[in-house]
Design a protein around this motif. Structure first.
Motif, PDB file in Angstrom:
ATOM      1  N   TYR A  57      -5.595   6.741   2.261  1.00 56.94           N
ATOM      2  CA  TYR A  57      -6.842   6.673   1.497  1.00 56.94           C
ATOM      3  C   TYR A  57      -7.466   8.049   1.306  1.00 56.94           C
ATOM      4  O   TYR A  57      -8.129   8.306   0.299  1.00 56.94           O
ATOM      5  CB  TYR A  57      -7.823   5.727   2.176  1.00 56.94           C
ATOM      6  CG  TYR A  57      -7.401   4.277   2.124  1.00 56.94           C
ATOM      7  CD1 TYR A  57      -7.050   3.678   0.920  1.00 56.94           C
ATOM      8  CD2 TYR A  57      -7.346   3.504   3.281  1.00 56.94           C
ATOM      9  CE1 TYR A  57      -6.654   2.350   0.861  1.00 56.94           C
ATOM     10  CE2 TYR A  57      -6.956   2.169   3.235  1.00 56.94           C
ATOM     11  CZ  TYR A  57      -6.608   1.601   2.018  1.00 56.94           C
ATOM     12  OH  TYR A  57      -6.210   0.286   1.963  1.00 56.94           O
ATOM     13  N   LEU A 100       0.834  -1.202   0.000  1.00 55.34           N
ATOM     14  CA  LEU A 100       0.000   0.000   0.000  1.00 55.34           C
ATOM     15  C   LEU A 100       0.868   1.252   0.000  1.00 55.34           C
ATOM     16  O   LEU A 100       0.604   2.209  -0.747  1.00 55.34           O
ATOM     17  CB  LEU A 100      -0.922  -0.011   1.220  1.00 55.34           C
ATOM     18  CG  LEU A 100      -1.816   1.223   1.404  1.00 55.34           C
ATOM     19  CD1 LEU A 100      -2.753   1.404   0.207  1.00 55.34           C
ATOM     20  CD2 LEU A 100      -2.620   1.118   2.700  1.00 55.34           C
ATOM     21  N   GLN A 147      -5.946   6.149  -5.176  1.00 62.50           N
ATOM     22  CA  GLN A 147      -6.424   4.999  -5.944  1.00 62.50           C
ATOM     23  C   GLN A 147      -7.106   5.422  -7.241  1.00 62.50           C
ATOM     24  O   GLN A 147      -6.928   4.802  -8.281  1.00 62.50           O
ATOM     25  CB  GLN A 147      -7.376   4.167  -5.088  1.00 62.50           C
ATOM     26  CG  GLN A 147      -6.653   3.452  -3.947  1.00 62.50           C
ATOM     27  CD  GLN A 147      -7.607   2.810  -2.979  1.00 62.50           C
ATOM     28  OE1 GLN A 147      -8.488   3.468  -2.433  1.00 62.50           O
ATOM     29  NE2 GLN A 147      -7.452   1.526  -2.761  1.00 62.50           N
ATOM     30  N   ASN A 157       2.442   1.679  -3.524  1.00 59.48           N
ATOM     31  CA  ASN A 157       1.451   2.137  -4.498  1.00 59.48           C
ATOM     32  C   ASN A 157       1.137   3.615  -4.327  1.00 59.48           C
ATOM     33  O   ASN A 157       1.001   4.358  -5.306  1.00 59.48           O
ATOM     34  CB  ASN A 157       0.166   1.312  -4.375  1.00 59.48           C
ATOM     35  CG  ASN A 157       0.333  -0.102  -4.899  1.00 59.48           C
ATOM     36  OD1 ASN A 157       1.198  -0.365  -5.720  1.00 59.48           O
ATOM     37  ND2 ASN A 157      -0.480  -1.014  -4.402  1.00 59.48           N
ATOM     38  N   TYR A 158       1.051   4.045  -3.080  1.00 55.16           N
ATOM     39  CA  TYR A 158       0.824   5.474  -2.800  1.00 55.16           C
ATOM     40  C   TYR A 158       1.989   6.311  -3.334  1.00 55.16           C
ATOM     41  O   TYR A 158       1.774   7.362  -3.963  1.00 55.16           O
ATOM     42  CB  TYR A 158       0.655   5.680  -1.293  1.00 55.16           C
ATOM     43  CG  TYR A 158       0.948   7.083  -0.834  1.00 55.16           C
ATOM     44  CD1 TYR A 158       0.039   8.124  -1.046  1.00 55.16           C
ATOM     45  CD2 TYR A 158       2.164   7.389  -0.218  1.00 55.16           C
ATOM     46  CE1 TYR A 158       0.334   9.414  -0.646  1.00 55.16           C
ATOM     47  CE2 TYR A 158       2.464   8.672   0.186  1.00 55.16           C
ATOM     48  CZ  TYR A 158       1.547   9.690  -0.033  1.00 55.16           C
ATOM     49  OH  TYR A 158       1.846  10.966   0.360  1.00 55.16           O
ATOM     50  N   LYS A 201      -4.497   6.381  -9.692  1.00 53.47           N
ATOM     51  CA  LYS A 201      -3.789   5.210 -10.198  1.00 53.47           C
ATOM     52  C   LYS A 201      -4.537   4.595 -11.377  1.00 53.47           C
ATOM     53  O   LYS A 201      -3.940   4.227 -12.379  1.00 53.47           O
ATOM     54  CB  LYS A 201      -3.639   4.176  -9.074  1.00 53.47           C
ATOM     55  CG  LYS A 201      -2.907   2.913  -9.498  1.00 53.47           C
ATOM     56  CD  LYS A 201      -2.799   1.946  -8.339  1.00 53.47           C
ATOM     57  CE  LYS A 201      -2.112   0.649  -8.782  1.00 53.47           C
ATOM     58  NZ  LYS A 201      -2.022  -0.331  -7.694  1.00 53.47           N
ATOM     59  N   VAL A 202      -5.866   4.498 -11.268  1.00 49.77           N
ATOM     60  CA  VAL A 202      -6.659   3.939 -12.362  1.00 49.77           C
ATOM     61  C   VAL A 202      -6.482   4.765 -13.624  1.00 49.77           C
ATOM     62  O   VAL A 202      -6.293   4.243 -14.720  1.00 49.77           O
ATOM     63  CB  VAL A 202      -8.147   3.872 -11.960  1.00 49.77           C
ATOM     64  CG1 VAL A 202      -8.993   3.493 -13.169  1.00 49.77           C
ATOM     65  CG2 VAL A 202      -8.356   2.868 -10.840  1.00 49.77           C
TER      66      VAL A 202
END
Length: 428
Positions: A177, A97, A182, A100-101, A185-186
Motif C-alpha cells: 500500500y 493483491l 492503487q 494487482n500490485y 491502477k485507476v
C-alpha cells in the motif's frame, strides 16, 4: 505436465499406454522451467489448503480457505537430507493483491493470471461451490503455478514485495500500500486512447479469448454427454446381475460381465476429474488475455502522455510566436483583454517571453523524456510478449497432447472392459 528435456517430452508423447499414476503426476506438475529466476535459489510450493471460519471486515461470520506456502532454500538441500521448509498461510484475496500490485508496477510484463475464484465453464455435474474440496484442490494447484510463473520470470522474480509475500507472515501488505499502486491502477484503467502498434495484439487477445472460451464450452458439453453414456452403461451391470439370478449355467458369466461393466460405469467420475485439470490449464491462458490487454492499456497511457506533452509544447511555442510578432492567430481571452485595456508594456512582454522560453525548454525536455519512456516501454513489452507467445505455444501444445493421450487411454480401457465381458460370454 512439464518436460524438463526434449527426450522426456518425446517419451511422454509417444506413450499412449501411460499409467494412471504417471497421468496424475503429469496433471499436477506445472508447465514452468524450474531452473530460472528465483527457482534457482528457492523451492516454492502451495502444499495444502485449509478451511477456516472468522469475521470479515464488517464483523460478520464467514468461512474462507487459506493456502499453505512452503519455501526452502535450494542450497540447504543435500543428497538424502531435506530440511523442513519455512511456511505461512495466505488467503486467495492476498494473492489477488499481489497480482494487482505486479500488474501496475510492471505494466510491460504479461503477468501470469490467478486460477478462477469460482468455477466457470464446467460440465453440469461438477460443483460450482468454491468450498468444494475438488475445486479447492484445483485452485491450490493453480495458485502454486502462479507463484512458480512469477518466480521464474526474469523481472518479477527480483521484486522485494513478492519475496516478502513468500517469506514474511506480516508487513508485506503495508509495504504494498505504501507504493501507492492503487492510484496508478485507476489512471491506467481510465485512459483508453487509440493505439496503433498494439491494435494487432488487442485483436489477437480478443480472438484467443473467444477461441478458448468456445473450446472450454465444447469440452463441457462433451463431458456432460460422456457422463451420461458411462452412467447408462451401469444399466448393463444391473440387468446382467438380475439375469444371472435366474440362470444356472450362464449365471457366473453374466455376473462377471455385469461386474466389468459396473466398474466401467463408475470410472467416469475419475476420468472427468482428470479432464478438469487439463481444462484448468486452458483456462489459465483464457485469463492471460486480460494481462495482454493490460499491457495494451499501459501503452495507450504512455502514448496519451506523449501526445499531451507534445500538444502543450506546441501551444507554448505558438504563444511565444504571437508575443514576438504581436499577432494573435486564434481567438483568446488574452487577446480580447489586450484590445479592451491596451497593449502590455515592453517590460511585461519581456518577462512573459522569458517565462515562455523557460516553459518551452521544460516542455522539450518533457517530450524527449516521454518519447524515451514510450520507446523503452515498447521494447521491453514486446520482448516479454514474445517470451509469452513462446511459453503459450509450448504449454498449450503439451496440454492438448496430454489430453489426447488421456482420451486414447480412456478408450483403450473401454475396449478392455468389453473384451473382458466378451471372454465372460464365451465361457458361458
Amino acid at each position: 505436465m512439464m518436460a524438463d528435456s526434449a527426450p522426456e517430452e518425446i517419451a511422454v508423447i509417444g506413450n499412449i499406454d501411460i499409467t494412471s499414476a504417471e497421468l496424475k503426476n503429469n496433471i499436477r506438475n506445472t508447465m514452468v522451467e524450474i531452473d530460472k529466476g528465483l527457482l534457482r535459489k528457492m523451492e516454492i510450493s502451495v502444499a495444502e489448503a485449509e478451511k477456516r471460519t472468522g469475521k470479515n471486515a464488517v464483523n460478520m461470520q464467514e468461512t474462507y480457505t487459506v493456502y499453505l506456502i512452503e519455501t526452502r532454500p535450494v542450497d540447504t538441500i543435500t543428497e538424502g537430507v531435506t530440511p523442513a521448509p519455512d511456511s505461512l498461510w495466505r488467503r486467495y484475496s492476498e494473492f489477488e493483491l499481489l497480482r494487482n500490485y505486479l500488474l501496475v508496477t510492471y505494466p510491460f510484463v504479461v503477468v501470469a493470471p490467478l486460477p478462477e475464484k469460482r468455477a466457470e465453464i464446467v460440465w453440469h455435474k461438477l460443483s460450482a461451490d468454491n468450498m468444494d474440496p475438488d475445486f479447492v484442490e484445483r485452485r491450490r494447484v493453480g495458485l502454486e503455478n502462479f507463484l512458480l510463473r512469477v518466480a521464474c520470470h526474469p523481472v518479477l522474480c527480483n521484486d522485494k514485495i513478492f519475496y516478502m509475500f513468500l517469506t514474511e507472515e506480516k508487513g508485506w501488505k503495508e509495504m504494498v500500500y505504501d507504493t501507492g499502486f492503487q492510484a496508478k491502477k485507476v489512471l491506467i484503467y481510465l485512459v483508453t486512447c487509440s493505439c496503433r502498434r498494439f491494435t494487432e495484439l488487442k485483436h489477437y487477445s480478443d480472438e484467443l479469448q473467444t477461441v478458448l472460451s468456445q473450446l472450454l464450452r465444447v469440452r463441457a458439453r462433451v463431458a456432460d454427454r460422456l457422463y451420461g453414456v458411462y452412467k447408462v452403461h451401469g444399466n448393463y451391470g444391473r440387468v446382467f446381475s438380475e439375469w444371472s439370478a435366474i440362470e444356472k449355467e450362464m449365471g457366473d458369466g453374466l455376473q462377471s460381465a455385469g461386474h466389468h461393466v459396473d466398474v466401467y460405469a463408475a470410472s467416469v467420475d475419475d476420468i472427468l476429474e482428470e479432464e478438469e485439470h487439463y481444462a484448468d490449464q486452458l483456462k489459465e491462458y483464457l485469463f492471460y488475455t486480460d494481462a495482454l490487454r493490460a499491457v495494451c492499456r499501459k501503452h495507450e497511457l504512455t502514448q496519451f502522455e506523449l501526445e499531451t506533452a507534445a500538444q502543450d509544447l506546441a501551444s507554448k511555442k505558438q504563444q511565444k510566436e504571437e508575443l514576438v510578432t504581436g499577432t494573435v492567430r486564434t481567438f483568446s481571452l488574452k487577446g480580447m483583454t489586450s484590445k479592451l485595456f491596451g497593449q502590455e508594456t515592453a517590460e511585461q512582454r519581456e518577462a512573459k517571453l522569458q517565462a515562455l522560453e523557460q516553459q518551452i525548454e521544460e516542455g522539450e525536455e518533457a517530450v524527449k523524456e516521454k518519447n524515451k519512456e514510450s520507446d523503452d516501454f515498447v521494447k521491453t513489452a514486446w520482448e516479454d510478449i514474445e517470451c509469452f507467445k513462446e511459453q503459450k505455444d509450448r504449454d498449450l501444445k503439451e496440454a492438448l497432447i496430454s489430453y489426447a493421450i488421456m482420451q486414447i487411454s480412456m478408450c483403450k480401457k473401454g475396449i478392455q472392459v468389453w473384451t473382458n465381458a466378451k471372454e465372460c460370454f464365451n465361457k458361458m
